[in-house]
Enzyme design. Structure first.
Site, PDB file in Angstrom:
ATOM      1  N   ASN A  10       5.474   5.155  -7.800  1.00  0.00           N
ATOM      2  CA  ASN A  10       5.041   5.439  -6.522  1.00  0.00           C
ATOM      3  C   ASN A  10       5.282   4.052  -5.872  1.00  0.00           C
ATOM      4  O   ASN A  10       4.861   3.001  -5.975  1.00  0.00           O
ATOM      5  CB  ASN A  10       3.643   5.652  -6.418  1.00  0.00           C
ATOM      6  CG  ASN A  10       3.018   5.768  -4.952  1.00  0.00           C
ATOM      7  OD1 ASN A  10       3.915   5.625  -3.995  1.00  0.00           O
ATOM      8  ND2 ASN A  10       2.033   5.850  -4.772  1.00  0.00           N
ATOM      9  N   LYS A  12       4.966   3.153  -2.920  1.00  0.00           N
ATOM     10  CA  LYS A  12       4.335   3.225  -1.665  1.00  0.00           C
ATOM     11  C   LYS A  12       5.148   2.495  -0.500  1.00  0.00           C
ATOM     12  O   LYS A  12       6.415   2.917  -0.375  1.00  0.00           O
ATOM     13  CB  LYS A  12       3.088   2.142  -2.231  1.00  0.00           C
ATOM     14  CG  LYS A  12       2.212   2.482  -3.143  1.00  0.00           C
ATOM     15  CD  LYS A  12       1.048   1.789  -3.701  1.00  0.00           C
ATOM     16  CE  LYS A  12       0.297   2.568  -4.926  1.00  0.00           C
ATOM     17  NZ  LYS A  12      -0.715   1.735  -5.314  1.00  0.00           N
ATOM     18  N   HIS A  98      -3.038  10.724  -2.563  1.00  0.00           N
ATOM     19  CA  HIS A  98      -3.178   9.543  -3.247  1.00  0.00           C
ATOM     20  C   HIS A  98      -4.465   9.016  -2.672  1.00  0.00           C
ATOM     21  O   HIS A  98      -4.760   9.027  -1.390  1.00  0.00           O
ATOM     22  CB  HIS A  98      -1.916   8.524  -2.946  1.00  0.00           C
ATOM     23  CG  HIS A  98      -1.914   7.390  -3.757  1.00  0.00           C
ATOM     24  ND1 HIS A  98      -2.819   6.374  -3.293  1.00  0.00           N
ATOM     25  CD2 HIS A  98      -1.206   6.854  -4.852  1.00  0.00           C
ATOM     26  CE1 HIS A  98      -2.516   5.349  -4.457  1.00  0.00           C
ATOM     27  NE2 HIS A  98      -1.872   5.996  -5.326  1.00  0.00           N
ATOM     28  N   GLU A 100      -4.886   5.950  -1.626  1.00  0.00           N
ATOM     29  CA  GLU A 100      -4.731   5.254  -0.272  1.00  0.00           C
ATOM     30  C   GLU A 100      -4.676   6.170   0.843  1.00  0.00           C
ATOM     31  O   GLU A 100      -5.019   5.711   1.867  1.00  0.00           O
ATOM     32  CB  GLU A 100      -3.492   4.399  -0.456  1.00  0.00           C
ATOM     33  CG  GLU A 100      -3.700   3.051  -1.528  1.00  0.00           C
ATOM     34  CD  GLU A 100      -2.448   2.743  -2.368  1.00  0.00           C
ATOM     35  OE1 GLU A 100      -1.364   3.234  -1.925  1.00  0.00           O
ATOM     36  OE2 GLU A 100      -2.693   2.239  -3.346  1.00  0.00           O
ATOM     37  N   GLU A 170      -6.086   8.457 -10.941  1.00  0.00           N
ATOM     38  CA  GLU A 170      -6.401   7.124 -10.672  1.00  0.00           C
ATOM     39  C   GLU A 170      -7.392   6.761 -10.275  1.00  0.00           C
ATOM     40  O   GLU A 170      -7.959   7.057  -9.017  1.00  0.00           O
ATOM     41  CB  GLU A 170      -4.938   7.121  -9.582  1.00  0.00           C
ATOM     42  CG  GLU A 170      -3.688   7.477 -10.009  1.00  0.00           C
ATOM     43  CD  GLU A 170      -2.764   6.807  -8.932  1.00  0.00           C
ATOM     44  OE1 GLU A 170      -1.685   6.464  -9.674  1.00  0.00           O
ATOM     45  OE2 GLU A 170      -2.927   6.876  -8.067  1.00  0.00           O
ATOM     46  N   GLY A 176      -3.692  -1.439  -8.379  1.00  0.00           N
ATOM     47  CA  GLY A 176      -3.537  -2.739  -7.803  1.00  0.00           C
ATOM     48  C   GLY A 176      -4.368  -3.834  -8.053  1.00  0.00           C
ATOM     49  O   GLY A 176      -4.338  -4.957  -7.696  1.00  0.00           O
ATOM     50  N   SER A 216      -2.896   0.067 -12.431  1.00  0.00           N
ATOM     51  CA  SER A 216      -2.401  -0.976 -13.165  1.00  0.00           C
ATOM     52  C   SER A 216      -1.806  -0.831 -14.695  1.00  0.00           C
ATOM     53  O   SER A 216      -1.861  -1.424 -15.565  1.00  0.00           O
ATOM     54  CB  SER A 216      -3.616  -2.018 -13.380  1.00  0.00           C
ATOM     55  OG  SER A 216      -4.136  -2.484 -12.118  1.00  0.00           O
TER      56      SER A 216
END
Ligand code: 13P
Length: 256
Positions: A10, A12, A98, A100, A170, A176, A216
């Site tokens: 991904n 992003k 996702h 985010e 996730e 991250g 990560s």
């Protein structure tokens, strides 16, 4: 037959068209020896980079994915992209829900479900993300949160369709942050997710559905994570932005 490993990058909001091209050109050299019968390799560039990446990977073992899809076919939805547009752009996979998007763009289980239905109708292969926040894990609410995301996000699907959906677990606290879930925590949680899928869609579907880990994940921890019984691959952010590291991650995952 075991479940085939699926590793998806991904990207992003990273990589312009030129940068994306260079990345997949390098990646194709790095993954030349991998057997496509053993692993699905997917890259998910930003929308504007799809057209640049598409001709480079056409007909190769690296498949094209997008990062979002709208539920309507067309209309007044500024900033959104439809499933038909993605199909035309040569997209095969699409990430939905996702964290985010849930955190910054108001995505809910209901909109995840609508996007999922539209993606399936168009013949796209969905990768649906679920995961708990740090305070939810620390408050002992992980299972409750995941159960709600699963029931809402996958509502209305039949078992045969659900079996083809990829779930990406996730944990938001691991994205991250450099703070990977331990293989034990990831496995315990993903076993719970599979049990929920079994409760809703039956044991046969749960046995088939692929569940990725994301957060990560990198070459150094991929092998131990994917070695877990209920971890069938990874959804990779930062470590997918550089070809040799991403290829090393894939080879580690396959060495499980
Ligand atoms: P990182 O691998 O950068 O933690 O991101 C994970 C992720 O969000 C993939 O979708």
């Amino acid at each position: 037959m075991g479940r085939k490993v699926i590793i998806a990058g991904n990207w992003k909001m990273n990589k312009t068209g030129a940068e994306g091209r260079a990345l997949v050109e390098a990646l194709l050299k790095e993954v030349a020896s991998f057997d496509p019968a053993e692993v699905d390799i997917v890259v998910c560039p930003p929308f504007t980079t799809l057209a640049e990446v598409r001709p480079v990977i056409a007909g190769t073992k690296v498949k094209l994915g997008a990062q979002n899809v709208h539920w309507e076919d067309h209309g007044a939805f500024t900033g959104e992209i439809s499933a038909a547009m993605l199909k035309e752009a040569g997209v095969e996979y699409v990430i939905i829900g996702h964290s985010e998007r849930r955190q910054y763009f108001g995505e809910t289980d209901e909109t995840v479900n609508r996007r999922l239905q539209a993606a399936l109708k168009a013949g796209l292969k969905p990768i649906v993300c679920i995961g708990e926040l740090l305070e939810e894990r620390e408050g002992g609410r992980t299972e409750e949160v995941l159960r709600k995301q699963i029931r809402g996000g996958f509502a209305g699907l039949d078992a045969a369709t659900m079996a083809g959906v990829v779930i990406a677990y996730e944990p938001v606290w691991a994205i991250g942050t450099g703070r990977t879930a331990t293989p034990q925590i990831a496995e315990e949680t993903q076993a719970f997710i599979r049990a929920e899928v079994a409760a809703l869609f039956g044991a046969d579907c749960a046995e088939k559905v692929r569940i990725q880990y994301g957060g990560s994940m990198k070459a150094a921890n991929a092998r131990e994570l994917v070695a877990q019984k209920d971890i069938d691959g990874g959804l990779i952010g930062g470590a997918a932005l550089e070809a040799s590291g991403f290829a090393k991650l894939i080879s580690e995952a396959l060495a499980k």
